[in-house]
Scaffold this active site. Structure first.
Site, PDB file in Angstrom:
ATOM      1  N   SER A   1      43.673  37.607  46.607  1.00 53.28           N
ATOM      2  CA  SER A   1      42.943  38.613  47.388  1.00 53.28           C
ATOM      3  C   SER A   1      41.446  38.679  47.087  1.00 53.28           C
ATOM      4  O   SER A   1      40.687  39.138  47.931  1.00 53.28           O
ATOM      5  CB  SER A   1      43.565  39.993  47.200  1.00 53.28           C
TER       6      SER A   1
ATOM      7  N   LYS B   1      39.949  45.212  43.667  1.00 52.97           N
ATOM      8  CA  LYS B   1      39.331  45.093  44.992  1.00 52.97           C
ATOM      9  C   LYS B   1      37.855  45.471  44.896  1.00 52.97           C
ATOM     10  O   LYS B   1      37.383  45.961  43.886  1.00 52.97           O
ATOM     11  CB  LYS B   1      40.006  46.023  46.012  1.00 52.97           C
TER      12      LYS B   1
END
Length: 179
Positions: A60, A104
């Site tokens: 990710s 993230k």
């Protein structure tokens, strides 16, 4: 005086000598134990509340972080002081599974209007959302392989565990994380 009486007189002296030796050894052991306890307490406090190394892996955050794993340093004071914002890479407690931590990038903070691709792999359809008060919008750098605010929605600020600031492993990638 016979031989037994002499031995009886020597026994208390020998016991006293052994006791004195054990006393100094016991003092030294206790002294070292206190130093170790202080050291490990300091290490625990540093790891829990100031800065800790963290292993992160997965697709990710490509290309910022490696798929096979990086060890990054995460400082934990910035979220407590309200010093995280757009561009910062953060560790977040997963709202779906509290035992899981996700890494993230913050894309927006409260009051920002975020426009994002709903499903970048299959369409160009986009959507917009106003980030509510007390929340942030997070996304992985690799939008094609990231489970982030596009699926989870805005993330409560209280779920931010820390801000990543330096990669320490692998050695060839050592240094500050880029924005």
């Amino acid at each position: 005086m016979n031989g037994g009486d002499i031995e009886t007189m020597r026994a208390p002296k020998l016991m006293l000598q052994y006791a004195l030796r054990w006393k100094s050894t016991a003092k030294e052991v206790i002294s070292h134990s206190i130093v170790f306890a202080q050291f490990f307490s300091l290490m625990h406090l540093t790891n829990a509340y100031i800065c800790s190394p963290t292993l992160v892996y997965g697709p990710s955050m490509l290309p910022t972080l490696n798929f096979t794993g990086d060890v990054i340093l995460v400082e934990k004071l910035s979220p407590l002081l309200g010093k995280v914002g757009p561009g910062d890479v953060v560790l977040v407690r997963s709202p779906e599974n509290p035992r899981k931590t996700i890494t993230k990038r913050i894309v927006g903070v409260e009051g920002d209007t975020i426009t994002f691709l709903v499903d970048p792999g299959s369409s160009d359809r986009s959507d917009s959302m106003l980030v509510p008060k007390g929340h942030v919008w997070i996304q992985g750098d690799n939008i094609y392989a990231s489970n982030d605010s596009r699926q989870l929605g805005p993330i409560p600020y209280g779920l931010i565990l820390g801000k990543a600031f330096c990669r320490v492993w692998p050695p060839e990638d050592f240094g500050p994380l880029r924005q």
